[in-house]
Write a protein that holds these residues in place. Structure first.
Motif, mmCIF file in Angstrom:
data_model
loop_
_atom_site.group_PDB
_atom_site.id
_atom_site.type_symbol
_atom_site.label_atom_id
_atom_site.label_comp_id
_atom_site.label_asym_id
_atom_site.label_seq_id
_atom_site.Cartn_x
_atom_site.Cartn_y
_atom_site.Cartn_z
ATOM 1 N N VAL A 124 0.847 -1.207 0.000
ATOM 2 C CA VAL A 124 0.000 0.000 0.000
ATOM 3 C C VAL A 124 0.879 1.251 0.000
ATOM 4 N N ASN A 125 1.956 1.228 0.761
ATOM 5 C CA ASN A 125 2.862 2.378 0.789
ATOM 6 C C ASN A 125 3.586 2.574 -0.533
ATOM 7 N N ILE A 126 3.811 1.502 -1.266
ATOM 8 C CA ILE A 126 4.441 1.631 -2.581
ATOM 9 C C ILE A 126 3.425 2.173 -3.590
ATOM 10 N N VAL A 127 2.186 1.678 -3.514
ATOM 11 C CA VAL A 127 1.146 2.166 -4.421
ATOM 12 C C VAL A 127 0.836 3.625 -4.141
ATOM 13 N N LEU A 140 -4.562 5.590 -5.209
ATOM 14 C CA LEU A 140 -5.805 4.834 -5.138
ATOM 15 C C LEU A 140 -6.552 5.167 -3.856
ATOM 16 N N ASP A 141 -7.871 5.310 -3.985
ATOM 17 C CA ASP A 141 -8.688 5.551 -2.795
ATOM 18 C C ASP A 141 -9.005 4.208 -2.123
ATOM 19 N N ALA A 142 -9.750 4.265 -1.031
ATOM 20 C CA ALA A 142 -10.012 3.063 -0.225
ATOM 21 C C ALA A 142 -10.714 1.965 -1.025
ATOM 22 N N SER A 143 -11.712 2.316 -1.846
ATOM 23 C CA SER A 143 -12.422 1.282 -2.607
ATOM 24 C C SER A 143 -11.519 0.686 -3.688
ATOM 25 N N GLN A 144 -10.677 1.508 -4.286
ATOM 26 C CA GLN A 144 -9.738 0.988 -5.276
ATOM 27 C C GLN A 144 -8.693 0.087 -4.617
ATOM 28 N N LEU A 145 -8.243 0.478 -3.435
ATOM 29 C CA LEU A 145 -7.298 -0.362 -2.703
ATOM 30 C C LEU A 145 -7.922 -1.715 -2.364
ATOM 31 N N ASP A 146 -9.206 -1.733 -2.042
ATOM 32 C CA ASP A 146 -9.886 -3.005 -1.764
ATOM 33 C C ASP A 146 -9.893 -3.904 -2.999
ATOM 34 N N GLU A 147 -10.141 -3.307 -4.172
ATOM 35 C CA GLU A 147 -10.128 -4.077 -5.422
ATOM 36 C C GLU A 147 -8.729 -4.644 -5.682
ATOM 37 N N VAL A 148 -7.717 -3.813 -5.517
ATOM 38 C CA VAL A 148 -6.343 -4.248 -5.726
ATOM 39 C C VAL A 148 -5.972 -5.330 -4.707
ATOM 40 N N ARG A 149 -6.418 -5.184 -3.472
ATOM 41 C CA ARG A 149 -6.157 -6.183 -2.422
ATOM 42 C C ARG A 149 -6.756 -7.536 -2.813
ATOM 43 N N ILE A 163 -7.282 -8.648 -5.843
ATOM 44 C CA ILE A 163 -6.436 -9.183 -6.915
ATOM 45 C C ILE A 163 -5.142 -9.732 -6.322
ATOM 46 N N LEU A 164 -4.590 -9.018 -5.361
ATOM 47 C CA LEU A 164 -3.369 -9.478 -4.703
ATOM 48 C C LEU A 164 -3.595 -10.824 -4.014
ATOM 49 N N TYR A 165 -4.725 -10.990 -3.356
ATOM 50 C CA TYR A 165 -5.017 -12.265 -2.695
ATOM 51 C C TYR A 165 -5.096 -13.407 -3.699
ATOM 52 N N ILE A 166 -5.709 -13.145 -4.851
ATOM 53 C CA ILE A 166 -5.756 -14.172 -5.915
ATOM 54 C C ILE A 166 -4.329 -14.506 -6.352
ATOM 55 N N HIS A 167 -3.524 -13.454 -6.567
ATOM 56 C CA HIS A 167 -2.130 -13.660 -6.968
ATOM 57 C C HIS A 167 -1.369 -14.471 -5.914
ATOM 58 N N LEU A 168 -1.578 -14.168 -4.653
ATOM 59 C CA LEU A 168 -0.830 -14.840 -3.586
ATOM 60 C C LEU A 168 -1.131 -16.335 -3.504
ATOM 61 N N VAL A 169 -2.333 -16.744 -3.884
ATOM 62 C CA VAL A 169 -2.639 -18.184 -3.919
ATOM 63 C C VAL A 169 -1.617 -18.894 -4.804
ATOM 64 N N TRP A 199 -1.430 -8.695 -13.592
ATOM 65 C CA TRP A 199 -2.749 -8.093 -13.387
ATOM 66 C C TRP A 199 -2.701 -7.130 -12.196
ATOM 67 N N PHE A 200 -2.109 -7.599 -11.093
ATOM 68 C CA PHE A 200 -1.956 -6.742 -9.915
ATOM 69 C C PHE A 200 -1.165 -5.481 -10.261
ATOM 70 N N TYR A 201 -0.046 -5.649 -10.925
ATOM 71 C CA TYR A 201 0.812 -4.519 -11.280
ATOM 72 C C TYR A 201 0.046 -3.515 -12.148
ATOM 73 N N TYR A 202 -0.677 -4.030 -13.132
ATOM 74 C CA TYR A 202 -1.435 -3.156 -14.020
ATOM 75 C C TYR A 202 -2.483 -2.349 -13.239
ATOM 76 N N VAL A 203 -3.259 -3.019 -12.429
ATOM 77 C CA VAL A 203 -4.326 -2.330 -11.675
ATOM 78 C C VAL A 203 -3.739 -1.348 -10.671
ATOM 79 N N ALA A 204 -2.644 -1.721 -10.034
ATOM 80 C CA ALA A 204 -2.071 -0.876 -8.997
ATOM 81 C C ALA A 204 -1.274 0.312 -9.544
ATOM 82 N N PHE A 205 -0.615 0.148 -10.701
ATOM 83 C CA PHE A 205 0.317 1.173 -11.144
ATOM 84 C C PHE A 205 0.074 1.733 -12.542
ATOM 85 N N VAL A 206 -0.666 1.035 -13.373
ATOM 86 C CA VAL A 206 -0.803 1.471 -14.771
ATOM 87 C C VAL A 206 -2.215 1.945 -15.057
ATOM 88 N N GLY A 207 -3.201 1.125 -14.680
ATOM 89 C CA GLY A 207 -4.593 1.407 -15.037
ATOM 90 C C GLY A 207 -5.208 2.545 -14.293
#
Length: 163
Positions: free
Chosen positions: A73-76, A85-94, A96-102, A155-163
């Motif tokens: 979150v501090n990097i984003v 990113l606002d709180a709702s966007q951070l929730d969406e990214v989170r 995606i991150l959980y899916i990635h972490l699996v 996908w995480f990188y795109y949503v967090a830093f590009v999109g």
């Protein structure tokens, strides 16, 4: 906080990991080609060990970077006064991150077992043998898992830093 090299303000190490995720799938495909088509078992082994080593170093450095910067979150949101990113966007990214972490957690475990068993059960230099059937199954599962790690990481990188 250092900036990366991919044209946004992600960290340098995050850009290194993303670059590795882009490169790993074609190299993995080439490794599979060398064993399936060329029957070059030594090259396949060496490529797998190289890929595993490079990813281990990249992910370790990335995890250290995450700890030094206080988490993703501090990097984003580098500048708390002007968050990306606002709180709702951070929730969406989170999510995606959980899916990635699996996949990011299961891949080194599965791939590690695959490599460990191959090193223990195949001759040196490697040739097909009694372990081949299990190795092929574990190898394909590892390949699918690693590919999904790459796709979800991008996908995480795109949503967090590009999109």
């Amino acid at each position: 906080m250092s900036s990366g090299f991919l044209g946004n303000d992600a960290s340098f190490m995050l850009d290194v990991v993303v670059s590795a995720l882009v490169l790993v799938v074609p190299l993995l495909a080439y490794s599979l080609y060398t064993v399936k088509v060329s029957h070059n078992f030594v090259r396949h082994k060496n490529l797998q060990l190289l890929l595993a080593g490079v990813l281990l170093v990249a992910v370790t450095a990335f995890e250290i970077d995450m700890r030094l910067h206080g988490g993703w979150v501090n990097i984003v949101n580098k500048d708390p006064s002007q968050p990306r990113l606002d709180a709702s966007q951070l929730d969406e990214v989170r999510q995606i991150l959980y899916i990635h972490l699996v996949f990011a957690v299961s891949t080194p475990l599965l791939w590690g077992v695959t490599i460990y068993l191959a090193l223990r059960r195949f001759a040196n230099p490697p040739v097909p043998g009694a372990h081949s059937r299990l190795h092929k199954t574990l190898g394909w599962l590892s390949t699918i898992d690693l590919t999904l790690t790459s796709v979800t990481g991008l996908w995480f990188y795109y949503v967090a830093f590009v999109g």
